[in-house]
Write an enzyme that holds these catalytic residues in place. Structure first.
Site, PDB file in Angstrom:
ATOM      1  N   THR A 282       0.816  -1.212   0.000  1.00 43.33           N
ATOM      2  CA  THR A 282       0.000   0.000   0.000  1.00 43.33           C
ATOM      3  C   THR A 282       0.854   1.269   0.000  1.00 43.33           C
ATOM      4  O   THR A 282       1.976   1.256   0.527  1.00 43.33           O
ATOM      5  CB  THR A 282      -0.902  -0.002   1.265  1.00 43.33           C
ATOM      6  OG1 THR A 282      -1.439   1.298   1.478  1.00 43.33           O
ATOM      7  CG2 THR A 282      -0.130  -0.376   2.535  1.00 43.33           C
ATOM      8  N   ASP A 283       0.303   2.342  -0.534  1.00 37.30           N
ATOM      9  CA  ASP A 283       1.007   3.632  -0.483  1.00 37.30           C
ATOM     10  C   ASP A 283       1.120   4.149   0.949  1.00 37.30           C
ATOM     11  O   ASP A 283       1.903   5.060   1.223  1.00 37.30           O
ATOM     12  CB  ASP A 283       0.316   4.668  -1.388  1.00 37.30           C
ATOM     13  CG  ASP A 283      -1.108   5.010  -0.982  1.00 37.30           C
ATOM     14  OD1 ASP A 283      -1.675   4.327  -0.105  1.00 37.30           O
ATOM     15  OD2 ASP A 283      -1.676   5.964  -1.558  1.00 37.30           O
ATOM     16  N   GLU A 284       0.335   3.555   1.873  1.00 39.01           N
ATOM     17  CA  GLU A 284       0.347   4.068   3.252  1.00 39.01           C
ATOM     18  C   GLU A 284       1.687   3.831   3.943  1.00 39.01           C
ATOM     19  O   GLU A 284       1.981   4.454   4.963  1.00 39.01           O
ATOM     20  CB  GLU A 284      -0.819   3.470   4.049  1.00 39.01           C
ATOM     21  CG  GLU A 284      -2.139   3.827   3.403  1.00 39.01           C
ATOM     22  CD  GLU A 284      -3.379   3.478   4.212  1.00 39.01           C
ATOM     23  OE1 GLU A 284      -3.309   3.436   5.438  1.00 39.01           O
ATOM     24  OE2 GLU A 284      -4.424   3.244   3.580  1.00 39.01           O
TER      25      GLU A 284
ATOM     26  N   TYR B 137      -1.468  -0.405  11.103  1.00 37.66           N
ATOM     27  CA  TYR B 137      -1.681  -1.099   9.816  1.00 37.66           C
ATOM     28  C   TYR B 137      -0.503  -0.861   8.879  1.00 37.66           C
ATOM     29  O   TYR B 137       0.118  -1.800   8.380  1.00 37.66           O
ATOM     30  CB  TYR B 137      -2.991  -0.628   9.164  1.00 37.66           C
ATOM     31  CG  TYR B 137      -3.082  -0.956   7.688  1.00 37.66           C
ATOM     32  CD1 TYR B 137      -3.148  -2.287   7.248  1.00 37.66           C
ATOM     33  CD2 TYR B 137      -3.079   0.059   6.707  1.00 37.66           C
ATOM     34  CE1 TYR B 137      -3.203  -2.592   5.881  1.00 37.66           C
ATOM     35  CE2 TYR B 137      -3.138  -0.241   5.361  1.00 37.66           C
ATOM     36  CZ  TYR B 137      -3.205  -1.567   4.951  1.00 37.66           C
ATOM     37  OH  TYR B 137      -3.254  -1.871   3.603  1.00 37.66           O
TER      38      TYR B 137
ATOM     39  N   LYS C 260       2.426  -3.388   7.348  1.00 33.95           N
ATOM     40  CA  LYS C 260       2.632  -3.584   5.896  1.00 33.95           C
ATOM     41  C   LYS C 260       4.072  -3.219   5.524  1.00 33.95           C
ATOM     42  O   LYS C 260       4.703  -3.896   4.708  1.00 33.95           O
ATOM     43  CB  LYS C 260       1.643  -2.736   5.083  1.00 33.95           C
ATOM     44  CG  LYS C 260       0.190  -3.181   5.151  1.00 33.95           C
ATOM     45  CD  LYS C 260      -0.067  -4.561   4.560  1.00 33.95           C
ATOM     46  CE  LYS C 260       0.063  -4.619   3.067  1.00 33.95           C
ATOM     47  NZ  LYS C 260      -0.373  -5.948   2.536  1.00 33.95           N
TER      48      LYS C 260
HETATM   49  P1  NAD Z   1      -9.733  -7.321   2.704  1.00 34.83           P
HETATM   50  O1  NAD Z   1      -9.680  -7.004   4.165  1.00 34.83           O
HETATM   51  O2  NAD Z   1     -10.991  -7.073   1.942  1.00 34.83           O
HETATM   52  O3  NAD Z   1      -9.374  -8.880   2.491  1.00 34.83           O
HETATM   53  C1  NAD Z   1      -8.335  -9.508   3.178  1.00 34.83           C
HETATM   54  C2  NAD Z   1      -8.511 -11.013   2.996  1.00 34.83           C
HETATM   55  O4  NAD Z   1      -7.421 -11.663   3.682  1.00 34.83           O
HETATM   56  C3  NAD Z   1      -9.799 -11.565   3.607  1.00 34.83           C
HETATM   57  O5  NAD Z   1     -10.427 -12.444   2.694  1.00 34.83           O
HETATM   58  C4  NAD Z   1      -9.329 -12.321   4.844  1.00 34.83           C
HETATM   59  O6  NAD Z   1     -10.148 -13.427   5.173  1.00 34.83           O
HETATM   60  C5  NAD Z   1      -7.932 -12.754   4.417  1.00 34.83           C
HETATM   61  N1  NAD Z   1      -7.056 -12.993   5.570  1.00 34.83           N
HETATM   62  C6  NAD Z   1      -6.843 -12.156   6.631  1.00 34.83           C
HETATM   63  N2  NAD Z   1      -6.000 -12.745   7.507  1.00 34.83           N
HETATM   64  C7  NAD Z   1      -5.648 -13.944   6.972  1.00 34.83           C
HETATM   65  C8  NAD Z   1      -4.794 -14.996   7.391  1.00 34.83           C
HETATM   66  N3  NAD Z   1      -4.115 -14.930   8.555  1.00 34.83           N
HETATM   67  N4  NAD Z   1      -4.661 -16.071   6.582  1.00 34.83           N
HETATM   68  C9  NAD Z   1      -5.337 -16.152   5.415  1.00 34.83           C
HETATM   69  N5  NAD Z   1      -6.172 -15.209   4.977  1.00 34.83           N
HETATM   70  C10 NAD Z   1      -6.329 -14.104   5.748  1.00 34.83           C
HETATM   71  O7  NAD Z   1      -8.500  -6.551   2.060  1.00 34.83           O
HETATM   72  P2  NAD Z   1      -8.363  -5.886   0.619  1.00 34.83           P
HETATM   73  O8  NAD Z   1      -8.875  -4.502   0.678  1.00 34.83           O
HETATM   74  O9  NAD Z   1      -8.874  -6.819  -0.392  1.00 34.83           O
HETATM   75  O10 NAD Z   1      -6.761  -5.779   0.531  1.00 34.83           O
HETATM   76  C11 NAD Z   1      -5.999  -6.840  -0.038  1.00 34.83           C
HETATM   77  C12 NAD Z   1      -4.525  -6.465   0.010  1.00 34.83           C
HETATM   78  O11 NAD Z   1      -4.306  -5.261  -0.723  1.00 34.83           O
HETATM   79  C13 NAD Z   1      -3.992  -6.214   1.420  1.00 34.83           C
HETATM   80  O12 NAD Z   1      -2.694  -6.764   1.504  1.00 34.83           O
HETATM   81  C14 NAD Z   1      -3.957  -4.702   1.535  1.00 34.83           C
HETATM   82  O13 NAD Z   1      -2.943  -4.281   2.432  1.00 34.83           O
HETATM   83  C15 NAD Z   1      -3.633  -4.314   0.103  1.00 34.83           C
HETATM   84  N6  NAD Z   1      -4.125  -2.984  -0.312  1.00 34.83           N
HETATM   85  C16 NAD Z   1      -5.422  -2.642  -0.137  1.00 34.83           C
HETATM   86  C17 NAD Z   1      -5.859  -1.387  -0.553  1.00 34.83           C
HETATM   87  C18 NAD Z   1      -7.307  -0.970  -0.419  1.00 34.83           C
HETATM   88  O14 NAD Z   1      -7.640   0.179  -0.707  1.00 34.83           O
HETATM   89  N7  NAD Z   1      -8.214  -1.845  -0.001  1.00 34.83           N
HETATM   90  C19 NAD Z   1      -4.957  -0.482  -1.140  1.00 34.83           C
HETATM   91  C20 NAD Z   1      -3.618  -0.882  -1.310  1.00 34.83           C
HETATM   92  C21 NAD Z   1      -3.217  -2.140  -0.894  1.00 34.83           C
HETATM   93  P1  TYD Z   2     -10.517   4.161   4.713  1.00 31.28           P
HETATM   94  O1  TYD Z   2     -11.497   3.713   3.681  1.00 31.28           O
HETATM   95  O2  TYD Z   2     -10.599   3.559   6.078  1.00 31.28           O
HETATM   96  O3  TYD Z   2      -9.068   3.980   4.064  1.00 31.28           O
HETATM   97  P2  TYD Z   2      -7.620   4.486   4.610  1.00 31.28           P
HETATM   98  O4  TYD Z   2      -7.741   4.931   6.008  1.00 31.28           O
HETATM   99  O5  TYD Z   2      -6.808   3.244   4.481  1.00 31.28           O
HETATM  100  O6  TYD Z   2      -7.211   5.575   3.665  1.00 31.28           O
HETATM  101  O7  TYD Z   2     -10.647   5.733   4.890  1.00 31.28           O
HETATM  102  C1  TYD Z   2     -10.474   6.617   3.800  1.00 31.28           C
HETATM  103  C2  TYD Z   2     -10.573   8.024   4.344  1.00 31.28           C
HETATM  104  O8  TYD Z   2     -11.903   8.253   4.802  1.00 31.28           O
HETATM  105  C3  TYD Z   2      -9.669   8.282   5.540  1.00 31.28           C
HETATM  106  O9  TYD Z   2      -9.197   9.629   5.481  1.00 31.28           O
HETATM  107  C4  TYD Z   2     -10.594   8.118   6.731  1.00 31.28           C
HETATM  108  C5  TYD Z   2     -11.925   8.604   6.199  1.00 31.28           C
HETATM  109  N1  TYD Z   2     -13.150   7.990   6.777  1.00 31.28           N
HETATM  110  C6  TYD Z   2     -14.176   8.792   7.259  1.00 31.28           C
HETATM  111  O10 TYD Z   2     -14.088  10.036   7.250  1.00 31.28           O
HETATM  112  N2  TYD Z   2     -15.296   8.184   7.760  1.00 31.28           N
HETATM  113  C7  TYD Z   2     -15.430   6.832   7.815  1.00 31.28           C
HETATM  114  O11 TYD Z   2     -16.478   6.328   8.305  1.00 31.28           O
HETATM  115  C8  TYD Z   2     -14.357   6.014   7.308  1.00 31.28           C
HETATM  116  C9  TYD Z   2     -14.456   4.510   7.347  1.00 31.28           C
HETATM  117  C10 TYD Z   2     -13.241   6.638   6.794  1.00 31.28           C
END
Ligand code: NAD
Ligand code: TYD
Length: 342
Positions: free
Chosen positions: A124-126, A158, A162
């Protein structure tokens, strides 16, 4: 045939990635390893469950024996399994360290032992921390962005977990010569996203006529990318990325949270008076913005879905699939939320 081991395939991005792989690569065989935590949902994959090229295994990525067994015969690992929600990591960080750090190490060790061709670590970019605030509409082309050379400086449990996993993945490349690629993407949106994240939470809360909780002043800035663009990026990195390289992906769509919420409400035809400014998130990162020129130059990747179109499609998906999100919302997540926040 190419055998892909997808971890976290029952989650938001993983389920979209598996569907995309099956649709676009006739020679792909996929094993989905997922522990089915609160965020894992096999209902996101019912349409592909019977595909003979797809297999599901319920396993924890920290379980070295299960991981070693499934790694055998794998060509490419696409590692997405993680604890992924910042707010949860603030309340309880142990599962983040366990899954994101120990789980990644367990997978890397098994992949090394099995001699897989390539390991794509999805991050992630975070991990870069935060950028100073700027108005996304000011049109300033010199505003700072994260590049792959930006020092790692995570600020939430988080992103710290990562970042640790990114370092481990790259250490396996440098120490053991393993073929590892790390991807770092901005905030995703699209179908099947768990409604704890901003966009699905706001869409589903608006449909239920609930209060829409915007943290603090709502001027926090994120770059938003459609999940399919991220999936295309992960596969481009798997196909063409350099070993030991990091690739940023972004949607070229920097927005304040308030702008995102008002866009969604306009699409839904709902008024803005349910927006409520609530207590801010501790340590809330002010701005993320991503420079994806390396991915464009080396992988030939650019985002294809514009923010407005992506939002329209996403809202439509939640309108057309109430059963999916109503079941998710009535389940474990909301029990947990009630425990935490009453
Ligand atoms: P999500 O929370 O929707 O899904 C995570 C999945 O991992 C779930 O199906 C969960 O059951 C599984 N999981 C969790 N712990 C586990 C374990 N110990 N063993 C096996 N499976 C396990 O997450 P997402 O949003 O789909 O993100 C997927 C990946 O992409 C993550 O690595 C996240 O850091 C990265 N990512 C997400 C975003 C975003 O905006 N959602 C952005 C950049 C990177
Ligand atoms: P989120 O979807 O949790 O992603 P991330 O924190 O990983 O960027 O949140 C996106 C942005 O929205 C973040 O600045 C937090 C804000 N946010 C709210 O203002 N209200 C909410 O209920 C949630 C879940 C997030």
């Amino acid at each position: 045939m190419t055998r892909y081991l997808v971890t976290g395939g029952a989650g938001f991005i993983g389920s979209n990635l598996i569907r995309h792989l099956l649709e676009t690569r006739p020679t792909a065989e996929i094993v989905n390893v997922d522990a089915l935590t609160y965020a894992g949902n096999l209902e996101s994959l019912t349409d592909v469950a019977d595909d003979p090229r797809y297999t599901f295994l319920r396993a924890d990525i920290c379980d070295a024996e299960a991981v070693a067994a499934v790694m055998d015969g794998t060509d490419v690992v696409l590692h997405l399994a993680a604890e992924s929600h910042v707010d949860r990591s603030i309340v309880s960080d142990a599962p983040f360290v366990r899954t994101n750090v120990l789980g990644t190490q367990t997978l890397l060790a098994a992949a090394l032992a099995a001699g897989v061709d390539r390991f794509v670590h999805v991050s992630t970019d975070e991990v870069y921390g935060e950028l100073p605030w700027r108005d996304p509409d000011d049109g300033d082309p010199s505003a700072p962005m994260f590049t792959e050379e930006t020092p790692i400086a995570p600020r939430s449990p988080y992103s710290a977990s990562k970042a640790a996993s990114d370092h481990l993945a790259l250490a396996y490349h440098h120490t053991h010569g393993m073929d590892v690629v790390v991807t770092r993407c901005s905030n995703n949106y699209g179908p099947y996203q768990f409604p704890e994240k901003l966009i699905p939470l706001m869409i589903t809360h608006a449909l239920e006529d609930r209060v829409l909780p915007v943290y603090g002043d709502g001027l926090y800035v994120r770059d938003w990318i459609h999940v399919l663009d991220h999936c295309r990026g992960i596969l481009a990195a798997a196909d063409r990325g350099g070993a030991g390289r990091v690739y940023n992906f972004g949607g070229d769509a920097e927005k304040t949270n308030l702008a995102v919420v008002t866009t969604l409400l306009a699409i839904l035809g709902k008024p803005t008076d349910r927006i409520e400014h609530v207590k801010d998130r501790p340590g809330h990162d002010r701005r993320y913005a991503i420079d994806f020129s390396r991915a464009a130059e080396e992988l030939g990747w650019t985002p294809q879905v514009g923010f407005e179109d992506g939002m329209q499609d996403t809202v439509r998906w939640y309108l057309e699939n109430p059963t999916w999100w109503e079941r998710v919302k009535s389940g474990a997540y909301w029990e947990w939320m009630k425990e935490q926040y009453g």
